[in-house]
Design an enzyme around this catalytic site. Structure first.
Site, PDB file in Angstrom:
ATOM      1  CE  LYS A  33      -2.163  -1.144   3.771  1.00 19.16           C
ATOM      2  NZ  LYS A  33      -1.536  -2.462   3.967  1.00 19.16           N
ATOM      3  CB  THR A  34       3.585   2.393   2.214  1.00 16.99           C
ATOM      4  OG1 THR A  34       2.737   2.258   3.357  1.00 16.99           O
ATOM      5  CG2 THR A  34       4.414   3.646   2.372  1.00 16.99           C
ATOM      6  CG  ASP A 220       0.532   5.090   4.284  1.00 21.44           C
ATOM      7  OD1 ASP A 220      -0.233   4.119   4.141  1.00 21.44           O
ATOM      8  OD2 ASP A 220       1.767   4.966   4.397  1.00 21.44           O
ATOM      9  CD  GLU A 221      -0.305   2.936   8.524  1.00 25.24           C
ATOM     10  OE1 GLU A 221      -1.289   2.252   8.879  1.00 25.24           O
ATOM     11  OE2 GLU A 221       0.851   2.478   8.440  1.00 25.24           O
ATOM     12  CD  GLN A 255      -1.516  -3.166   9.123  1.00 23.67           C
ATOM     13  OE1 GLN A 255      -0.519  -2.676   9.628  1.00 23.67           O
ATOM     14  NE2 GLN A 255      -1.611  -3.404   7.831  1.00 23.67           N
ATOM     15  NE  ARG A 603       3.900  -4.195  11.110  1.00 27.27           N
ATOM     16  CZ  ARG A 603       3.386  -3.752   9.969  1.00 27.27           C
ATOM     17  NH1 ARG A 603       3.984  -2.817   9.278  1.00 27.27           N
ATOM     18  NH2 ARG A 603       2.261  -4.262   9.478  1.00 27.27           N
TER      19      ARG A 603
HETATM   20  P1  ATP Z   1       1.627  -2.063   5.976  1.00 29.73           P
HETATM   21  O1  ATP Z   1       0.198  -2.475   5.944  1.00 29.73           O
HETATM   22  O2  ATP Z   1       2.390  -2.816   6.995  1.00 29.73           O
HETATM   23  O3  ATP Z   1       1.786  -0.581   6.039  1.00 29.73           O
HETATM   24  P2  ATP Z   1       2.062  -1.909   3.144  1.00 29.73           P
HETATM   25  O4  ATP Z   1       0.860  -2.503   2.512  1.00 29.73           O
HETATM   26  O5  ATP Z   1       2.153  -0.441   3.187  1.00 29.73           O
HETATM   27  O6  ATP Z   1       2.264  -2.549   4.589  1.00 29.73           O
HETATM   28  P3  ATP Z   1       4.656  -1.770   1.931  1.00 29.73           P
HETATM   29  O7  ATP Z   1       5.391  -1.325   3.120  1.00 29.73           O
HETATM   30  O8  ATP Z   1       4.357  -0.784   0.871  1.00 29.73           O
HETATM   31  O9  ATP Z   1       3.318  -2.517   2.376  1.00 29.73           O
HETATM   32  O10 ATP Z   1       5.383  -3.013   1.249  1.00 29.73           O
HETATM   33  C1  ATP Z   1       5.846  -4.109   2.005  1.00 29.73           C
HETATM   34  C2  ATP Z   1       7.172  -4.596   1.450  1.00 29.73           C
HETATM   35  O11 ATP Z   1       6.981  -5.235   0.203  1.00 29.73           O
HETATM   36  C3  ATP Z   1       8.141  -3.470   1.191  1.00 29.73           C
HETATM   37  O12 ATP Z   1       9.445  -3.925   1.499  1.00 29.73           O
HETATM   38  C4  ATP Z   1       7.987  -3.214  -0.277  1.00 29.73           C
HETATM   39  O13 ATP Z   1       9.148  -2.625  -0.811  1.00 29.73           O
HETATM   40  C5  ATP Z   1       7.746  -4.612  -0.823  1.00 29.73           C
HETATM   41  N1  ATP Z   1       6.951  -4.634  -2.055  1.00 29.73           N
HETATM   42  C6  ATP Z   1       5.767  -4.040  -2.269  1.00 29.73           C
HETATM   43  N2  ATP Z   1       5.311  -4.299  -3.507  1.00 29.73           N
HETATM   44  C7  ATP Z   1       6.220  -5.100  -4.097  1.00 29.73           C
HETATM   45  C8  ATP Z   1       6.330  -5.726  -5.385  1.00 29.73           C
HETATM   46  N3  ATP Z   1       5.400  -5.572  -6.325  1.00 29.73           N
HETATM   47  N4  ATP Z   1       7.421  -6.476  -5.641  1.00 29.73           N
HETATM   48  C9  ATP Z   1       8.367  -6.628  -4.690  1.00 29.73           C
HETATM   49  N5  ATP Z   1       8.323  -6.083  -3.485  1.00 29.73           N
HETATM   50  C10 ATP Z   1       7.269  -5.325  -3.177  1.00 29.73           C
HETATM   51 MG    MG Z   2       2.290   0.914   4.798  1.00 32.77          MG
END
Ligand code: ATP
Ligand code: MG
Length: 734
Positions: A33-34, A220-221, A255, A603
């Protein structure tokens, strides 16, 4: 295709490329997402849809804002400056400075901290002749904060939202408080959002201006936004042409962990109503964690009834990995030792410390780990908070302990003589200093003299007298009551504990827990003096800020972050789930605790080690702790129990005599670790390698020679600094 888009999967790319119109990304942890939000930001700029200052991006912490700025810069290949990127509060402060006059402030207004706020409320209540014993300003402050979180100016607080306070005068007091703030050209934290929202509501021209300016909004969040933040976002996003409402929010209902600060998960559900035709994107591939970690987290969170339900599957090619460990330990010291040893073992295998984190439920838990890491010489940082012995309440309490130990400790005496408030003004304290200096005596002696000579007004005189007599009494009690009981008595009788009990701010409960933890730490030492020396040594732990360091933080502070290795200690009933959450929140509280557990597990990238201790010390007594119910909610196929929790539990149940009852009020020697409780070999003490006579180097004191050794404490004759006692792990052989 542009390089940055190739690093996304098809769903993520769709979310990035659907730049126009409202979009909600609703997806589980680690699904990117981020990453989507950051890439979208860069994409908007790269495709020249907007200038950098025409995008409004909201993050949950300043740290996250910094990371996003860096990620955007790296995609752009140049530094991104002048962005509207930050937390709700930071963004609103900036907006309020631009339009302050519209709410009766000028642009150089000050932002008050909670102390100032409290002082102001007390003045207002005094002026209104309100009995502050019966109706405390803390309660009023809490209500005002909640109203502000809900976007309610005084005139908008309805009867239903009112509280039972000072015979129905809470709303009037709120209004007076707001007026006073304006006269002072000041705001409190909650005002930042409240004022800006009012400005946008009441000034169509200002709103239209922002509508022209902010072409794109990124959040975000989103699951943790409260009502006023939501109103603010909605005002800014609802541009006149529905086709131009380019707001993108990303979040995960599982979350949502800030309801205690007014966050409303319903904001996610409202999104589609407020923005008809919004695109909803779901991401299901998790790129962060191994299959066992995901399996454990998904299974646990499935126990929550109120959730939208999302699929989460491993997206990494290398998703196979170690099972999640559940380690059962005897007590919190052993738990800290287990964590320390695993960290050292990983470090020896070449893992970086910044890729490891210890995530705790309550702030006080960091103490045991900090001490362990210091002893091992492993650098650490406390993220989103302070190191245990640097926290205000601990410094205050330590000052009391120092005076108890050593009446002539002027620095310590000065810190506590008027904490809690004893009515001694600056002039009184200055007079005490002058007298002490003139006579070449410690401050306490001067204080006695001032009481005798009647140099003080009756009230402060009485209070000071009580304090000094208290110290005499506590000092006399020390030999027969023992240091733990005496200090507990001191903290109560001096009014110090009470000061925090009266405080109704969200941090107060944590501070009281820290004070209890201080007593626990004290109980690990034979004497007060031994403890004070230990803390002084711990505080010497001066390190290089750029060093590779283990992260120590609460689960709340860990949101959005990721680490290769995550330690989750203290999974015991009452601690996690936390008793307060259960008492105040019932089933809802329990579900929020479970979401916190989900945040914690997710995490981890490679390794997650959960632990619980079977015994916790409460003051000098021991009580057994029941393993957290969350441990039973983990799927057997994905976890490995070290030491066999159930067997371990039975073994403990069957050895009640020595450990379950009251302990004598003296510290015990460290117990030999339960064999097989974990498999990492103990590290040899370093003192063995630093014998008397060894030439050594210390970062702060320079070169010297070891002259005496006792456990891990060494006396070193330093060439420049003279003789000092230091912990062996701070020394290098020279
Ligand atoms: P959270 O809910 O914990 O905030 P999130 O959904 O925001 O998580 P991110 O932090 O954006 O997730 O991504 C999680 C990890 O996966 C990061 O290390 C990111 O770089 C990696 N990642 C995300 N998308 C891809 C992708 N398409 N290919 C490879 N790695 C990815
Ligand atoms: Mg995130």
């Amino acid at each position: 295709m542009t390089e940055y888009l190739t690093r996304l999967n098809p769903e993520q790319r769709a979310a990035v490329e659907a730049v126009d119109g409202p979009l909600l990304v609703l997806a589980g942890a680690g699904t990117g997402k981020t990453r989507v939000l950051t890439t979208r930001f860069a994409h908007i700029l790269m495709t020249r849809r907007a200038f950098p200052n025409q995008v409004l991006a909201v993050t949950f912490t300043n740290k996250a804002a910094k990371e996003m700025r860096e990620r955007v810069s790296s995609i752009l290949g140049q530094s991104a400056e002048g962005l509207w990127l930050g937390t709700f509060h930071a963004l609103c402060a900036r907006m309020l400075r631009r339009n302050a006059e519209l709410v009766g402030l000028s642009s150089n207004f000050t932002i008050l901290d909670t102390d100032d706020q409290m002082r102001l409320l007390k003045q207002i209540m005094a002026a209104a002749n309100i009995d502050t014993k019966r109706w405390t300003p803390q309660v009023l402050m809490g209500a005002i904060q909640r109203w502000k979180d809900r976007g309610l100016t005084p005139d908008r607080v309805t009867d239903a939202e009112d509280i039972d306070f000072a015979n129905g005068r809470a709303r009037t007091l709120y209004a007076v408080y707001q007026d006073r703030l304006k006269q002072l050209n000041a705001t409190d934290f909650g005002d930042l959002l409240l004022h800006v929202t009012e400005i946008l509501r009441n000034n169509p021209d200002v709103l239209a201006n922002y509508h022209r300016m902010f072409r794109y909004i990124l959040v975000d969040e989103y699951q943790d936004t409260n009502t006023v933040q939501y109103l603010w976002l909605r005002l800014l996003a609802q541009r006149p042409d529905p086709a131009e409402r380019n707001i993108c929010c990303v979040g995960d209902d599982d979350q949502s962990i800030y309801s205690w600060r007014g966050a409303e998960i319903e904001n996610i559900l409202r999104f589609e109503k407020d923005f008809p035709g919004a695109t909803i994107v779901r991401l299901e591939a998790n790129y962060r964690s191994t299959r066992p970690i995901l399996g454990a987290a998904s299974h646990l969170i499935a126990n929550n009834a109120g959730r939208m339900g999302k699929t989460l599957r491993p997206g990494r090619n290398d998703a196979e990995g170690d099972k999640v460990r559940v380690v059962s330990l005897w007590d919190s010291e052993e738990e800290a030792r287990m964590v320390g040893e695993r960290i050292e073992a990983l470090r020896r295998d070449g893992h970086r410390l910044t890729e490891m984190a210890i995530l705790v439920r309550a702030g006080f838990q960091t103490r045991a780990f900090e001490e362990r890491l210091i002893t091992l010489g492993v650098p650490y940082r406390v993220v989103g908070g302070q190191k245990f012995y640097e926290r205000v309440e601990i410094r205050d309490a330590m000052a009391y302990l120092r005076v108890l130990n050593q009446p002539a400790d002027d620095l310590a005496f000065e810190r506590i003589v008027n904490t809690p408030k004893r009515g001694l003004g600056d002039t009184g304290i200055r007079a005490m200093h002058d007298l002490a200096r003139r006579e070449g005596k410690p401050l306490v002696v001067a204080a006695w003299r001032m009481i005798e000579t009647g140099a003080l007004r009756p009230k402060p005189r009485q209070a000071l007298h009580e304090l000094l007599e208290g110290f005499a009494r506590w000092r006399a009690a020390l030999p027969h009551e023992g240091h733990v009981v005496t200090v507990a008595t001191l903290l109560d009788e001096s009014g110090y504990t009470d000061m925090w009990k009266q405080d109704k701010s969200p941090e107060a409960a944590g501070r009281l827990e820290n004070l209890k933890e201080l007593l626990r730490a004290l109980g690990e030492f034979e004497s007060l003096a031994g403890f004070l020396e230990h803390v002084a040594l711990v505080m010497e732990n001066d390190e290089n800020p750029d060093a590779d360091r283990v992260g120590l933080m609460t689960l709340h502070a860990a949101k959005g972050l990721e680490f290769d290795t995550v330690f989750l200690p203290g999974w015991e009933e009452g601690l996690f789930p936390h008793q307060r959450a259960l008492d105040e929140g019932g089933d809802k509280g329990l579900e929020e605790e479970r979401r916190l557990a989900y945040v914690g597990i997710t995490r981890g990238r490679q390794r997650v080690i959960i632990s619980h201790a079977a015994n916790r010390r409460i003051y000098a007594n021991w009580s057994s702790a029941v393993p957290s119910r969350f441990l039973d909610e983990l799927p057997e196929e994905h976890i490995q129990r070290d030491g066999g929790a159930s067997a371990h539990r039975n073994k403990m149940a069957s050895m009640p005599s020595a450990f379950s009852g009251q302990f004598p009020l003296v510290a015990r020697k460290p117990r030999v670790a339960e064999a097989g409780a974990w498999e990492v070999a103990a590290r040899p003490s370093r003192s063995a390698t630093m014998p008397v006579g060894q030439r050594v180097f210390h970062q702060k004191f320079g070169y010297g020679r070891v002259v005496a050794a006792e456990d891990n404490k060494l006396d070193v004759e330093f060439e420049q600094a003279g003789r000092k006692r230091v912990i062996d792990s701070f020394l290098e052989k020279a």
